[in-house]
Design a protein around this motif. Structure first.
Motif, PDB file in Angstrom:
ATOM      1  N   ALA A 125      48.689  39.393  39.659  1.00  0.00           N
ATOM      2  CA  ALA A 125      47.877  38.357  39.010  1.00  0.00           C
ATOM      3  C   ALA A 125      46.978  38.911  37.913  1.00  0.00           C
ATOM      4  O   ALA A 125      46.709  38.224  36.923  1.00  0.00           O
ATOM      5  CB  ALA A 125      47.025  37.640  40.065  1.00  0.00           C
ATOM      6  N   TRP A 126      46.510  40.153  38.051  1.00  0.00           N
ATOM      7  CA  TRP A 126      45.470  40.668  37.163  1.00  0.00           C
ATOM      8  C   TRP A 126      45.956  41.621  36.085  1.00  0.00           C
ATOM      9  O   TRP A 126      45.223  41.875  35.121  1.00  0.00           O
ATOM     10  CB  TRP A 126      44.389  41.378  37.987  1.00  0.00           C
ATOM     11  N   LEU A 127      47.129  42.192  36.217  1.00  0.00           N
ATOM     12  CA  LEU A 127      47.569  43.183  35.233  1.00  0.00           C
ATOM     13  C   LEU A 127      48.592  42.602  34.279  1.00  0.00           C
ATOM     14  O   LEU A 127      49.600  42.018  34.696  1.00  0.00           O
ATOM     15  CB  LEU A 127      48.158  44.410  35.938  1.00  0.00           C
ATOM     16  N   ARG A 128      48.344  42.766  32.962  1.00  0.00           N
ATOM     17  CA  ARG A 128      49.310  42.450  31.921  1.00  0.00           C
ATOM     18  C   ARG A 128      49.668  43.771  31.258  1.00  0.00           C
ATOM     19  O   ARG A 128      48.879  44.299  30.472  1.00  0.00           O
ATOM     20  CB  ARG A 128      48.728  41.495  30.873  1.00  0.00           C
ATOM     21  N   GLU A 129      50.792  44.342  31.615  1.00  0.00           N
ATOM     22  CA  GLU A 129      51.109  45.709  31.218  1.00  0.00           C
ATOM     23  C   GLU A 129      50.001  46.628  31.746  1.00  0.00           C
ATOM     24  O   GLU A 129      49.874  46.775  32.941  1.00  0.00           O
ATOM     25  CB  GLU A 129      51.272  45.796  29.696  1.00  0.00           C
ATOM     26  N   THR A 130      49.201  47.210  30.879  1.00  0.00           N
ATOM     27  CA  THR A 130      48.121  48.087  31.344  1.00  0.00           C
ATOM     28  C   THR A 130      46.742  47.446  31.213  1.00  0.00           C
ATOM     29  O   THR A 130      45.730  48.117  31.426  1.00  0.00           O
ATOM     30  CB  THR A 130      48.127  49.401  30.541  1.00  0.00           C
ATOM     31  N   VAL A 131      46.679  46.178  30.864  1.00  0.00           N
ATOM     32  CA  VAL A 131      45.403  45.503  30.618  1.00  0.00           C
ATOM     33  C   VAL A 131      45.022  44.638  31.813  1.00  0.00           C
ATOM     34  O   VAL A 131      45.813  43.825  32.297  1.00  0.00           O
ATOM     35  CB  VAL A 131      45.478  44.625  29.345  1.00  0.00           C
ATOM     36  N   LYS A 132      43.791  44.823  32.274  1.00  0.00           N
ATOM     37  CA  LYS A 132      43.260  43.993  33.357  1.00  0.00           C
ATOM     38  C   LYS A 132      42.701  42.709  32.766  1.00  0.00           C
ATOM     39  O   LYS A 132      41.878  42.748  31.840  1.00  0.00           O
ATOM     40  CB  LYS A 132      42.165  44.758  34.117  1.00  0.00           C
ATOM     41  N   ARG A 133      43.134  41.561  33.290  1.00  0.00           N
ATOM     42  CA  ARG A 133      42.662  40.273  32.785  1.00  0.00           C
ATOM     43  C   ARG A 133      42.743  39.254  33.917  1.00  0.00           C
ATOM     44  O   ARG A 133      43.737  39.209  34.646  1.00  0.00           O
ATOM     45  CB  ARG A 133      43.524  39.822  31.607  1.00  0.00           C
ATOM     46  N   PRO A 134      41.738  38.413  34.086  1.00  0.00           N
ATOM     47  CA  PRO A 134      41.790  37.428  35.167  1.00  0.00           C
ATOM     48  C   PRO A 134      42.949  36.454  34.986  1.00  0.00           C
ATOM     49  O   PRO A 134      43.326  36.131  33.853  1.00  0.00           O
ATOM     50  CB  PRO A 134      40.443  36.696  35.047  1.00  0.00           C
ATOM     51  N   PRO A 135      43.520  35.976  36.082  1.00  0.00           N
ATOM     52  CA  PRO A 135      44.559  34.942  35.963  1.00  0.00           C
ATOM     53  C   PRO A 135      43.979  33.654  35.417  1.00  0.00           C
ATOM     54  O   PRO A 135      42.760  33.459  35.373  1.00  0.00           O
ATOM     55  CB  PRO A 135      45.055  34.770  37.408  1.00  0.00           C
ATOM     56  N   ALA A 136      44.864  32.752  35.018  1.00  0.00           N
ATOM     57  CA  ALA A 136      44.444  31.538  34.308  1.00  0.00           C
ATOM     58  C   ALA A 136      43.486  30.685  35.122  1.00  0.00           C
ATOM     59  O   ALA A 136      42.586  30.055  34.578  1.00  0.00           O
ATOM     60  CB  ALA A 136      45.670  30.726  33.896  1.00  0.00           C
ATOM     61  N   ASN A 137      43.667  30.639  36.428  1.00  0.00           N
ATOM     62  CA  ASN A 137      42.815  29.764  37.252  1.00  0.00           C
ATOM     63  C   ASN A 137      41.784  30.561  38.039  1.00  0.00           C
ATOM     64  O   ASN A 137      41.390  30.179  39.140  1.00  0.00           O
ATOM     65  CB  ASN A 137      43.677  28.937  38.210  1.00  0.00           C
ATOM     66  N   PHE A 138      41.303  31.666  37.486  1.00  0.00           N
ATOM     67  CA  PHE A 138      40.349  32.520  38.184  1.00  0.00           C
ATOM     68  C   PHE A 138      39.073  31.755  38.533  1.00  0.00           C
ATOM     69  O   PHE A 138      38.551  30.986  37.726  1.00  0.00           O
ATOM     70  CB  PHE A 138      39.997  33.730  37.323  1.00  0.00           C
ATOM     71  N   PHE A 139      38.580  31.984  39.729  1.00  0.00           N
ATOM     72  CA  PHE A 139      37.331  31.359  40.171  1.00  0.00           C
ATOM     73  C   PHE A 139      36.560  32.347  41.028  1.00  0.00           C
ATOM     74  O   PHE A 139      37.107  33.347  41.508  1.00  0.00           O
ATOM     75  CB  PHE A 139      37.607  30.072  40.961  1.00  0.00           C
ATOM     76  N   LEU A 140      35.287  32.085  41.211  1.00  0.00           N
ATOM     77  CA  LEU A 140      34.425  32.907  42.043  1.00  0.00           C
ATOM     78  C   LEU A 140      33.971  32.128  43.265  1.00  0.00           C
ATOM     79  O   LEU A 140      33.825  30.905  43.215  1.00  0.00           O
ATOM     80  CB  LEU A 140      33.209  33.381  41.248  1.00  0.00           C
ATOM     81  N   THR A 141      33.756  32.865  44.354  1.00  0.00           N
ATOM     82  CA  THR A 141      33.244  32.301  45.597  1.00  0.00           C
ATOM     83  C   THR A 141      32.134  33.212  46.110  1.00  0.00           C
ATOM     84  O   THR A 141      31.902  34.297  45.562  1.00  0.00           O
ATOM     85  CB  THR A 141      34.356  32.225  46.652  1.00  0.00           C
TER      86      THR A 141
END
Length: 236
Positions: A125-141
């Motif tokens: 969900a978080w890695l795009r090749e070598t880049v860390k990025r939140p998924p589209a529906n990222f949320f915090l709890t």
């Protein structure tokens, strides 16, 4: 942060996996449309510990590496007490973690999980090749914030800082949006202002943060946890 080898072009951005299957939560209400009015549903008591809570580490300065069908999380922290809290939180989620010791260059401590299949969904969900990025529906709890605070949360006279990864610019904006979505709009600080970090200010917002993250862990010193120090009133 190397990604798992193989594959053709860049895959479509995956959606974040749910914290736990709905079938295991009979009768539990869905989050309300207005989180400001019912924040208790997002607090640490609202759900059992889940591996997905470690998205809180990735929202902050946590690093993620994939290998085959497994993944590993590493994070550097400033204080030894954070190591104790994080190792305990990881163990509650079925993960073994190691203390990497203090680095002489930066006087910091490292916490690293073993490679685990439990972390593979976060890696996907978080890695795009070598880049860390939140998924589209990222949320915090609450549990995600609690882990973030344990790893990289710092009180200051004006409020409370949640530190970010210095090389994770792709994460900063969506993480800030996720904070605002649970009633914690924050100011992004750049390196010149002591960041990268989000600063949360105001009595109501700080009280909301304290409610979400729950009680201070025994290993955390008094004054280092949200709610344990009264904020300085703003002027003007």
């Amino acid at each position: 942060m190397p990604a798992e080898p193989g594959g053709g072009g860049e895959p479509a951005e995956p959606a974040e996996p749910p914290p736990e299957p709905a079938a295991e939560r009979p009768g539990r209400p869905e989050p309300p449309p207005d989180p400001v009015r019912q924040l208790s549903l997002f607090g640490v008591e609202a759900a059992d510990p889940a591996v997905g809570d470690l998205a809180g580490l990735l929202a902050g300065p946590g690093e993620l590496v994939r290998m085959g069908g497994t993944a590993r999380i590493t994070i550097m922290v400033d204080d030894a007490w954070r190591v104790h809290v994080l190792v305990a939180e990881l163990a509650r989620r079925g993960l073994t973690a190691s203390w990497l010791g203090r680095t002489r260059a930066a006087e910091r401590h490292g916490v690293q999980t073993s490679y685990s299949t439990l972390l593979a969904p976060l890696g996907a969900a978080w890695l795009r090749e070598t880049v860390k990025r939140p998924p589209a529906n990222f949320f915090l709890t609450g549990p995600r914030l609690r882990i973030w605070v344990a790893a990289a949360g710092t009180p200051e006279p004006l409020g409370f800082l949640l530190r970010l990864g210095a090389a994770d610019e792709a994460c900063w904006e969506p993480v800030g949006a996720a904070l605002a979505a649970i009633g914690l709009p924050a100011v992004l600080l750049d390196a010149g202002a002591g960041g990268p970090a989000y600063r949360i200010t105001g009595r109501r917002r700080l009280a909301r943060l304290a409610e979400l993250v729950g009680d201070r862990p025994p290993a955390a010193p008094p004054g280092q946890w949200p709610g344990s120090v009264a904020p300085v009133p703003s002027i003007g």
